[in-house]
Design a protein around this motif. Structure first.
Motif, PDB file in Angstrom:
ATOM      1  N   PHE A 119      27.374  60.487  -0.657  1.00  0.00           N
ATOM      2  CA  PHE A 119      27.554  61.515   0.367  1.00  0.00           C
ATOM      3  C   PHE A 119      28.286  62.731  -0.192  1.00  0.00           C
ATOM      4  O   PHE A 119      27.965  63.869   0.153  1.00  0.00           O
ATOM      5  CB  PHE A 119      28.340  60.940   1.553  1.00  0.00           C
ATOM      6  N   ARG A 120      29.288  62.486  -1.037  1.00  0.00           N
ATOM      7  CA  ARG A 120      30.064  63.604  -1.601  1.00  0.00           C
ATOM      8  C   ARG A 120      29.166  64.506  -2.447  1.00  0.00           C
ATOM      9  O   ARG A 120      29.211  65.732  -2.318  1.00  0.00           O
ATOM     10  CB  ARG A 120      31.219  63.058  -2.452  1.00  0.00           C
ATOM     11  N   GLU A 121      28.344  63.903  -3.293  1.00  0.00           N
ATOM     12  CA  GLU A 121      27.467  64.686  -4.159  1.00  0.00           C
ATOM     13  C   GLU A 121      26.361  65.374  -3.356  1.00  0.00           C
ATOM     14  O   GLU A 121      25.948  66.486  -3.678  1.00  0.00           O
ATOM     15  CB  GLU A 121      26.865  63.783  -5.237  1.00  0.00           C
ATOM     16  N   LYS A 122      25.896  64.715  -2.301  1.00  0.00           N
ATOM     17  CA  LYS A 122      24.870  65.290  -1.426  1.00  0.00           C
ATOM     18  C   LYS A 122      25.456  66.358  -0.506  1.00  0.00           C
ATOM     19  O   LYS A 122      24.734  67.181   0.051  1.00  0.00           O
ATOM     20  CB  LYS A 122      24.230  64.160  -0.598  1.00  0.00           C
ATOM     21  N   ARG A 123      26.792  66.288  -0.331  1.00  0.00           N
ATOM     22  CA  ARG A 123      27.531  67.191   0.551  1.00  0.00           C
ATOM     23  C   ARG A 123      27.019  67.124   1.990  1.00  0.00           C
ATOM     24  O   ARG A 123      26.967  68.121   2.718  1.00  0.00           O
ATOM     25  CB  ARG A 123      27.522  68.630   0.039  1.00  0.00           C
ATOM     26  N   SER A 124      26.693  65.905   2.388  1.00  0.00           N
ATOM     27  CA  SER A 124      26.329  65.644   3.784  1.00  0.00           C
ATOM     28  C   SER A 124      26.308  64.139   3.990  1.00  0.00           C
ATOM     29  O   SER A 124      26.229  63.363   3.039  1.00  0.00           O
ATOM     30  CB  SER A 124      24.957  66.239   4.132  1.00  0.00           C
ATOM     31  N   GLY A 125      26.379  63.737   5.258  1.00  0.00           N
ATOM     32  CA  GLY A 125      26.359  62.321   5.588  1.00  0.00           C
ATOM     33  C   GLY A 125      27.411  62.000   6.634  1.00  0.00           C
ATOM     34  O   GLY A 125      28.380  62.748   6.812  1.00  0.00           O
ATOM     35  N   THR A 126      27.206  60.879   7.314  1.00  0.00           N
ATOM     36  CA  THR A 126      28.133  60.464   8.366  1.00  0.00           C
ATOM     37  C   THR A 126      28.381  58.965   8.291  1.00  0.00           C
ATOM     38  O   THR A 126      27.422  58.175   8.238  1.00  0.00           O
ATOM     39  CB  THR A 126      27.577  60.798   9.765  1.00  0.00           C
ATOM     40  N   PHE A 127      29.642  58.592   8.289  1.00  0.00           N
ATOM     41  CA  PHE A 127      30.031  57.198   8.462  1.00  0.00           C
ATOM     42  C   PHE A 127      30.378  56.997   9.933  1.00  0.00           C
ATOM     43  O   PHE A 127      31.153  57.772  10.498  1.00  0.00           O
ATOM     44  CB  PHE A 127      31.273  56.851   7.628  1.00  0.00           C
ATOM     45  N   ILE A 128      29.839  55.970  10.551  1.00  0.00           N
ATOM     46  CA  ILE A 128      30.236  55.578  11.906  1.00  0.00           C
ATOM     47  C   ILE A 128      30.758  54.153  11.832  1.00  0.00           C
ATOM     48  O   ILE A 128      30.006  53.219  11.513  1.00  0.00           O
ATOM     49  CB  ILE A 128      29.064  55.676  12.897  1.00  0.00           C
ATOM     50  N   ASN A 129      32.036  53.992  12.103  1.00  0.00           N
ATOM     51  CA  ASN A 129      32.681  52.692  11.997  1.00  0.00           C
ATOM     52  C   ASN A 129      32.998  52.143  13.387  1.00  0.00           C
ATOM     53  O   ASN A 129      33.619  52.832  14.198  1.00  0.00           O
ATOM     54  CB  ASN A 129      33.962  52.802  11.165  1.00  0.00           C
ATOM     55  N   ILE A 130      32.566  50.916  13.649  1.00  0.00           N
ATOM     56  CA  ILE A 130      32.784  50.308  14.958  1.00  0.00           C
ATOM     57  C   ILE A 130      34.161  49.647  14.996  1.00  0.00           C
ATOM     58  O   ILE A 130      34.462  48.773  14.180  1.00  0.00           O
ATOM     59  CB  ILE A 130      31.704  49.262  15.278  1.00  0.00           C
ATOM     60  N   THR A 131      34.982  50.095  15.929  1.00  0.00           N
ATOM     61  CA  THR A 131      36.278  49.456  16.111  1.00  0.00           C
ATOM     62  C   THR A 131      36.220  48.672  17.421  1.00  0.00           C
ATOM     63  O   THR A 131      35.390  47.814  17.597  1.00  0.00           O
ATOM     64  CB  THR A 131      37.427  50.479  16.107  1.00  0.00           C
ATOM     65  N   SER A 132      37.098  48.961  18.351  1.00  0.00           N
ATOM     66  CA  SER A 132      37.170  48.213  19.599  1.00  0.00           C
ATOM     67  C   SER A 132      38.243  48.857  20.462  1.00  0.00           C
ATOM     68  O   SER A 132      39.093  49.602  19.961  1.00  0.00           O
ATOM     69  CB  SER A 132      37.556  46.759  19.308  1.00  0.00           C
ATOM     70  N   THR A 133      38.204  48.547  21.748  1.00  0.00           N
ATOM     71  CA  THR A 133      39.354  48.882  22.586  1.00  0.00           C
ATOM     72  C   THR A 133      40.624  48.347  21.940  1.00  0.00           C
ATOM     73  O   THR A 133      41.677  48.992  21.964  1.00  0.00           O
ATOM     74  CB  THR A 133      39.211  48.241  23.987  1.00  0.00           C
ATOM     75  N   PHE A 134      40.509  47.153  21.315  1.00  0.00           N
ATOM     76  CA  PHE A 134      41.671  46.521  20.700  1.00  0.00           C
ATOM     77  C   PHE A 134      41.980  47.095  19.325  1.00  0.00           C
ATOM     78  O   PHE A 134      42.782  46.539  18.575  1.00  0.00           O
ATOM     79  CB  PHE A 134      41.470  45.004  20.628  1.00  0.00           C
ATOM     80  N   GLY A 135      41.345  48.212  18.998  1.00  0.00           N
ATOM     81  CA  GLY A 135      41.744  49.008  17.848  1.00  0.00           C
ATOM     82  C   GLY A 135      42.520  50.238  18.281  1.00  0.00           C
ATOM     83  O   GLY A 135      42.961  51.040  17.460  1.00  0.00           O
ATOM     84  N   LEU A 136      42.671  50.393  19.601  1.00  0.00           N
ATOM     85  CA  LEU A 136      43.413  51.517  20.183  1.00  0.00           C
ATOM     86  C   LEU A 136      44.662  51.031  20.919  1.00  0.00           C
ATOM     87  O   LEU A 136      45.652  51.747  21.049  1.00  0.00           O
ATOM     88  CB  LEU A 136      42.514  52.285  21.162  1.00  0.00           C
TER      89      LEU A 136
END
Length: 268
Positions: A119-136
């Motif tokens: 992603f860094r070399e492409k200079r684009s991209g998205t990470f979506i990480n699943i947490t939880s209510t119990f991560g807040l």
């Protein structure tokens, strides 16, 4: 140009719902899971590639990501693989704790690390990480599960700062209760005699009646799709009425007051 998403834990529940939604929107989906032979329905779909991946195996993560990137371009990485380890800390074995952290937290870190140079070399991209209510916020019997989900949230926020200069986004989706098999296949529960009343009180939240009120996995998958496509510079997406209500309460009354309120619910 067709976009592609790499998904972990895509065999069932939220991961599968996300895979089906993105596929229906014309994306190419790389659906990974520990036992791909159980996902013949996904594998039969157009523009879906099913691959084996155990997120507790750091070397397999490296090898799988390298293989995928040698063939495909990837626009979004969805870190979904995980399960719930529920019970008082005294009831949990060292192996249970280690496996929970390896799956829910270390797996996310290693998958992100494997994709970051790309992603860094492409200079684009998205990470979506699943947490939880119990991560807040947290509840009793969720200490280790919350440790992993709070960990993902903090990791994601820091990584978002690091990668912003390369036009790479990191986002977090925090669902509340979902109508999936999480309370069955994906939930490991342990108990201890000294905590029987507490566990019984907490277990009321996992009754069939309560689960029937949870958010559908397809609704959370839509939140994930929105996060992937809305173009917003936004870190956290809260998914589900219960999650939104609890998170808004924390923002409104403050973390300390909410902690006191939750604690009072479970003093027996």
């Amino acid at each position: 140009m067709q976009k592609s998403i790499f998904i972990t834990g895509a065999s069932s529940g939220l991961g599968k719902a996300a895979a089906l939604l993105f596929q229906s929107k014309g994306w190419h989906v790389i659906a990974t899971m520990r036992q791909p032979e159980k996902a013949t329905d996904l594998a039969a779909l157009e523009n879906v590639t099913v691959l084996p991946l155990d997120v507790t195996d750091a070397q397999q993560i490296k090898d799988t990501v390298a293989k995928v990137l040698s063939i495909h371009t990837i626009d979004v990485v969805l870190n979904n693989a995980g399960y719930g380890l529920i019970g008082p800390l005294e009831a949990l074995t060292g192996e249970q704790i280690y496996t929970q952290i390896s799956t829910n937290l270390s797996g996310v870190i290693h998958v992100c690390k494997a994709f970051t140079p790309y992603f860094r070399e492409k200079r684009s991209g998205t990470f979506i990480n699943i947490t939880s209510t119990f991560g807040l916020l947290s509840y009793p019997t969720c200490s280790i599960y919350s440790a992993t989900k709070f960990g993902i949230d903090g990791f994601s926020e820091a990584l978002a700062y690091e990668l912003a200069q390369f036009n790479v986004q990191v986002k977090v989706v925090a669902p509340g209760g979902m109508q999936t098999d999480f309370a069955g296949r994906s939930l490991q529960a342990s108990t201890h005699n000294a905590y029987e009343q507490l566990v019984a009180k907490v277990s009321e939240g996992y009754s069939e009646e309560q689960i029937a009120q949870y958010t559908k996995a397809e609704e959370v998958a839509q939140v994930i799709y929105d996060a992937a496509t809305d173009g917003k510079n936004q870190l956290r997406y809260i998914a589900g009425k219960d999650a939104i209500a609890l998170y808004n309460e924390r923002l409104t009354i403050g973390a300390e007051e909410q902690v006191r309120k939750i604690k009072a619910q479970f003093i027996l």
